[in-house]
Design a protein around this motif. Structure first.
Motif, PDB file in Angstrom:
ATOM      1  N   UNK A  36       0.817  -1.208   0.000  1.00  0.00           N
ATOM      2  CA  UNK A  36       0.000   0.000   0.000  1.00  0.00           C
ATOM      3  C   UNK A  36       0.855   1.264   0.000  1.00  0.00           C
ATOM      4  N   UNK A  37       0.206   2.351  -0.376  1.00  0.00           N
ATOM      5  CA  UNK A  37       0.777   3.684  -0.220  1.00  0.00           C
ATOM      6  C   UNK A  37      -0.176   4.476   0.675  1.00  0.00           C
ATOM      7  N   UNK A  38       0.244   5.682   1.042  1.00  0.00           N
ATOM      8  CA  UNK A  38      -0.625   6.590   1.776  1.00  0.00           C
ATOM      9  C   UNK A  38      -0.840   7.823   0.908  1.00  0.00           C
ATOM     10  N   UNK A  39      -2.083   8.227   0.760  1.00  0.00           N
ATOM     11  CA  UNK A  39      -2.432   9.379  -0.071  1.00  0.00           C
ATOM     12  C   UNK A  39      -3.027  10.467   0.822  1.00  0.00           C
ATOM     13  N   UNK A  40      -2.528  11.678   0.651  1.00  0.00           N
ATOM     14  CA  UNK A  40      -3.050  12.832   1.380  1.00  0.00           C
ATOM     15  C   UNK A  40      -3.867  13.699   0.422  1.00  0.00           C
ATOM     16  N   UNK A  41      -5.021  14.147   0.898  1.00  0.00           N
ATOM     17  CA  UNK A  41      -5.830  15.079   0.123  1.00  0.00           C
ATOM     18  C   UNK A  41      -6.607  15.953   1.100  1.00  0.00           C
ATOM     19  N   UNK A  42      -6.369  17.258   1.024  1.00  0.00           N
ATOM     20  CA  UNK A  42      -7.020  18.229   1.902  1.00  0.00           C
ATOM     21  C   UNK A  42      -6.859  17.870   3.378  1.00  0.00           C
ATOM     22  N   UNK A  43      -5.694  17.345   3.728  1.00  0.00           N
ATOM     23  CA  UNK A  43      -5.407  16.997   5.109  1.00  0.00           C
ATOM     24  C   UNK A  43      -5.965  15.660   5.542  1.00  0.00           C
ATOM     25  N   UNK A  44      -6.753  15.025   4.694  1.00  0.00           N
ATOM     26  CA  UNK A  44      -7.278  13.686   4.967  1.00  0.00           C
ATOM     27  C   UNK A  44      -6.250  12.644   4.515  1.00  0.00           C
ATOM     28  N   UNK A  45      -6.157  11.554   5.250  1.00  0.00           N
ATOM     29  CA  UNK A  45      -5.172  10.518   4.960  1.00  0.00           C
ATOM     30  C   UNK A  45      -5.905   9.237   4.563  1.00  0.00           C
ATOM     31  N   UNK A  46      -5.429   8.632   3.465  1.00  0.00           N
ATOM     32  CA  UNK A  46      -6.038   7.394   2.994  1.00  0.00           C
ATOM     33  C   UNK A  46      -4.954   6.354   2.725  1.00  0.00           C
ATOM     34  N   UNK A  47      -5.262   5.133   3.093  1.00  0.00           N
ATOM     35  CA  UNK A  47      -4.449   3.995   2.675  1.00  0.00           C
ATOM     36  C   UNK A  47      -5.008   3.489   1.348  1.00  0.00           C
ATOM     37  N   UNK A  48      -4.128   3.226   0.390  1.00  0.00           N
ATOM     38  CA  UNK A  48      -4.570   2.701  -0.900  1.00  0.00           C
ATOM     39  C   UNK A  48      -3.624   1.603  -1.353  1.00  0.00           C
ATOM     40  N   UNK A  49      -4.153   0.448  -1.632  1.00  0.00           N
ATOM     41  CA  UNK A  49      -3.313  -0.641  -2.147  1.00  0.00           C
ATOM     42  C   UNK A  49      -2.907  -0.334  -3.589  1.00  0.00           C
ATOM     43  N   UNK A  50      -1.654  -0.624  -3.905  1.00  0.00           N
ATOM     44  CA  UNK A  50      -1.162  -0.430  -5.274  1.00  0.00           C
ATOM     45  C   UNK A  50      -0.626  -1.734  -5.858  1.00  0.00           C
TER      46      UNK A  50
END
Length: 607
Positions: free
Chosen positions: A187-201
């Motif tokens: 997985x990676x971690x994606x930041x958007x507008x201060x929100x944090x998401x785990x996303x499998x790649x």
């Protein structure tokens, strides 16, 4: 078949350890041009004391020699680098991390569809391709004039996170005793507008997700992060704090099991992707945002953060403790020089549907929220107190310098010194980073640019009584001295890191060696303090795929000069505290004039 990535490591030559007498003598020569006669005399006396038989300097150097001879030690610098990078106690955000702004017309960017999610997905797919190739050691060693270079820093590219400590930071990474072999994270971690998401790649069976899958995953992140995170919940702010303070904050958060799990997701992620919800106004704004930006949308302790703006422009922010510019350039070039389809083919990416995407959330009490909000506000003020500027020469590059019969880097440094004297009226200590990856465990050497020949060159340029022929001779003499000193650094014959390591050994082992309380005058001498108090801190990053390279200044009066010097162009990013912004802008103006003047001066005389 290519040689395996790490195959040459054990066969590379070791970093030479100069004798203490050699480093002492070279140190005096290097600092002398910056000192008055009285300051030089004081420094010479301090250096003589370092060489005193039985004194602390000799005892510490003997310990360093013994360490260098210890089986399993790759280099006498093995403990120096952690002390230097992980031992720093100030904030690393803006002070230590560095950035590259990518060109928009690279093969990778051109092959992806227009749009933020598409450009980010292209970068993710390319990075995963590199990661899988690195796992199998299919990344061939970089060579320099046919000689393989050290590749150990590649171990820091994926799933590496700097962990704050009360006294010294540590590193969480694969290829370690705690985590043997390459990272098994998917997985990676994606930041958007201060929100944090785990996303499998990478899928469950080890195959990377296809480009369209990644685009869908990123769109899910953007949809899930429509509402900006509250300022006092954005844990990324904490990574901007001074290290011991951040360590305290992190430990307080880790008393909650849910936060331990959240940190684990971030720290083990292959890398971080930052999606910004705006397009930069211009290239300077883009560089500034890469360097600091909104710290709610960052995690500065991750080794690699790929940033993509709303208009698809992209760049990278790098945590410096295990990665130098040359390694990152090789990585970035490998990403950008090939198309999306090429990367997908070599990585084995295939359609698997929408990748798992889930928010990463922390449990925060009122004290934690106040801490986070305060850190964010403090860093915003700190970033606002930094002034930056770009200077570009679209009609001058290494090809032009070579036509003038001068080393391109020497030309750049001559121009910097002339502009600096004209803007500030003084010659000041100047640092240049010199890569030493031809050695086992090699990183960089600290070159000090101010030579007697450099001072004489600037003096000649400012003296109206000196004719052009003599100015030309002074310029070429200074350039030759610069090239010679760079060669000394490349050969491991530089004094500063050797002497600095003695200071670190005293701190680490002084009691054991019986010299804990012995004051070493060298480290308070004018030569040591003045030579290392940079007015200019310079470093270059040559890559055809990079528009700008950038880092912050290193002191209240320093101008950071990050430059991309290529055959056809020369792009420079300047950074300094806002209190001396006027001097930086004057420097930039004088630099343009200096380049024009040097080009005219060095031009061949027409027959």
């Amino acid at each position: 078949m290519n040689q395996p990535t790490f195959a040459a490591e054990d066969s590379l030559p070791r970093v030479p350890l100069p004798t203490l007498a050699d480093s002492a003598a070279r140190f005096v020569r290097w600092c002398a041009p910056l000192l008055t006669e009285a300051e030089l005399a004081t420094t010479e006396a301090a250096v003589a004391d370092v060489l005193r038989p039985g004194g602390a300097g000799v005892v510490l150097n003997d310990a360093l020699i013994a360490y260098n001879d210890t089986p399993g030690v790759a280099s006498w610098l093995d403990e120096f680098w952690p002390s230097r990078y992980l031992g720093r106690r100030d904030r690393i955000a803006l002070n230590a991390n560095f950035i590259f702004l990518f060109r928009e017309d690279t093969p990778l960017a051109s092959s992806a569809q227009a749009g933020q999610a598409e450009q980010a997905a292209a970068l993710i797919g390319a990075a995963v391709d590199y990661k899988l190739a690195l796992d199998e050691q299919r990344i061939p060693p970089v060579t320099q004039r046919g000689t393989p270079l050290s590749m150990w820093q590649n171990e820091y590219l994926f799933s590496e996170t700097r962990i704050p400590g009360a006294v010294q930071d540590t590193v969480r990474k694969p290829y370690s005793e705690e985590w043997p072999g390459p990272s098994d994270a998917r997985h990676i971690v994606v930041f958007y507008r201060g929100n944090i998401f785990r996303m499998d790649v990478i899928g469950p069976d080890g195959a990377p997700y296809a480009f369209d899958d990644l685009v869908d995953g990123l769109r899910a992140v953007i949809k899930g992060g429509t509402r900006p995170a509250a300022t006092d919940t954005a844990v990324g702010h904490l990574t901007t704090k001074a290290r011991a303070e951040w360590a305290s904050s992190r430990e307080a958060l880790r008393t909650e099991p849910a936060n331990v799990a959240a940190f684990d997701v971030i720290e083990t992620a292959l890398f971080t992707v930052v999606l910004e919800d705006f397009a930069p106004r211009d290239e300077l704004h883009a560089c500034d945002q890469l360097l600091h930006g909104d710290s709610a949308n960052r995690y500065f302790d991750k080794s690699v953060s790929l940033l993509v703006f709303a208009d698809g422009q992209a760049g990278i922010n790098i945590e410096h403790c295990g990665l130098d510019g040359t390694t990152v350039l090789s990585f970035v070039d490998a990403l950008l020089e090939r198309s999306v389809a090429d990367h997908a083919e070599t990585s084995g990416a295939r359609a698997q549907g929408l990748p798992p995407v889930e928010p990463v959330e922390f449990v925060l009490d009122s004290a934690a929220r106040a801490d986070i909000a305060a850190a964010g506000a403090d860093f915003a003020r700190y970033a606002a107190d930094t002034a930056t500027q770009i200077v570009s020469f679209n009609d001058f590059g290494t090809s032009d310098a070579k036509k003038l019969g001068i080393s391109p880097d020497a030309f750049a440094q001559l121009a910097y010194q002339l502009a600096h004297r004209r803007s500030k009226g003084i010659t000041g200590a100047t640092y240049e980073s010199i890569a030493t990856r031809q050695y086992r465990g090699g990183r960089t050497e600290a070159m000090r640019v101010i030579t007697p020949e450099m001072v004489a060159f600037v003096d000649a340029m400012l003296d109206e009584a000196v004719n052009d022929d003599d100015k030309t001779t002074a310029a070429r003499t200074a350039a030759a001295a610069h090239v010679q000193r760079a060669k000394e650094c490349q050969a491991g014959q530089a004094p500063e890191q050797h002497l600095w390591e003695l200071q670190w050994i005293q701190r680490r082992r002084g009691a054991e060696l019986g010299v804990a309380d012995e004051q070493i005058a060298l480290f308070d001498s004018p030569g040591w303090t003045i030579m290392r108090d940079d007015y200019l801190s310079t470093s270059s990053a040559p890559s055809q795929y990079i528009r700008y390279f950038g880092f912050g200044s290193t002191s209240p009066k320093c101008i950071g000069i990050a430059y991309v010097l290529l055959p056809d162009r020369w792009n420079i990013y300047l950074a300094t505290p806002k209190s001396v912004a006027g001097e930086m802008r004057s420097f930039a103006d004088h630099l343009r004039d200096a380049v024009t003047e040097l080009r005219t001066l060095l031009a061949p005389v027409e027959a």
